[in-house]
Design a protein around this motif. Structure first.
Motif: not given
Length: 202
Positions: A72-79
């Motif tokens: 899986y490639l996981v796109d996390l919210p930006g900080y």
């Protein structure tokens, strides 16, 4: 590594709602407007896999994409996006923290840095937090085409030298450009190496 298939799987508002699967996960995170969606699309050879937006801070969920039915490639919210309300910022922080610290399937975090800028406090704080938490991570410099090969290389080396103040051993780093597709093979080969080493441990 050749990516033959990449598709969106799930958007999760909390860690508990992430896929119930044991495949390895590689998370991508960075400040808003760092070019994360463009990088993901470039890596996966898929124009509209991750939604690119002219509005920073758009990703508010944990987005899973399954690659070659293997990982899986996981796109996390930006900080560090100041325009979110305090309550939204806090919620995103908790979501990111719980995913990174508790997701057993997570094998590497790719921290995206805009190569045109000097080290920012928010990036340094995040990188140091990953280190203290014992989370394996790598740095991906984005938008290298805006500087050209020589200047991009010098900027990346300067950035990594800055990390030496707090780090004995530096993390791996990659210089990329979504526009020119620079660094694509290097990042994917690195993921493939980790996947192979995980298979050998089984």
């Amino acid at each position: 590594m050749e990516i033959k298939k990449s598709e969106f799987t799930l958007s999760s508002p909390t860690l508990t709602m992430c896929p119930k699967d044991v495949k390895p996960e590689y998370a991508f995170i960075g400040r808003s407007n760092v070019g994360k969606s463009s990088l993901i699309n470039m890596l996966c050879n898929h124009k509209n896999l991750a939604k690119t937006s002219s509005t920073p801070g758009k990703t508010l969920l944990i987005n899973h994409f399954i690659i070659n039915n293997e990982w899986y490639l996981v796109d996390l919210p930006g900080y560090g996006y100041a325009k979110h309300s305090k309550s939204v910022q806090k919620k995103l922080e908790q979501m990111i923290t719980s995913y990174i610290l508790q997701r057993e399937q997570l094998v590497n975090v790719f921290v995206l840095i805009d190569i045109r800028h000097d080290m920012m406090e928010v990036d340094k704080t995040f990188i140091n937090w990953l280190g203290r938490s014992g989370i394996p991570f790598s740095i991906v410099f984005t938008k290298a085409d805006k500087l050209g090969p020589q200047k991009a290389k010098a900027a990346a080396e300067k950035y990594m030298d800055g990390l030496k103040e707090t780090w004995e051993e530096l993390p791996p780093y990659f210089i990329t450009s979504s526009e020119k597709r620079t660094g694509r093979e290097e990042v994917l080969d690195y993921i493939e190496q980790i996947n192979k080493s995980l298979e050998e441990k089984e």
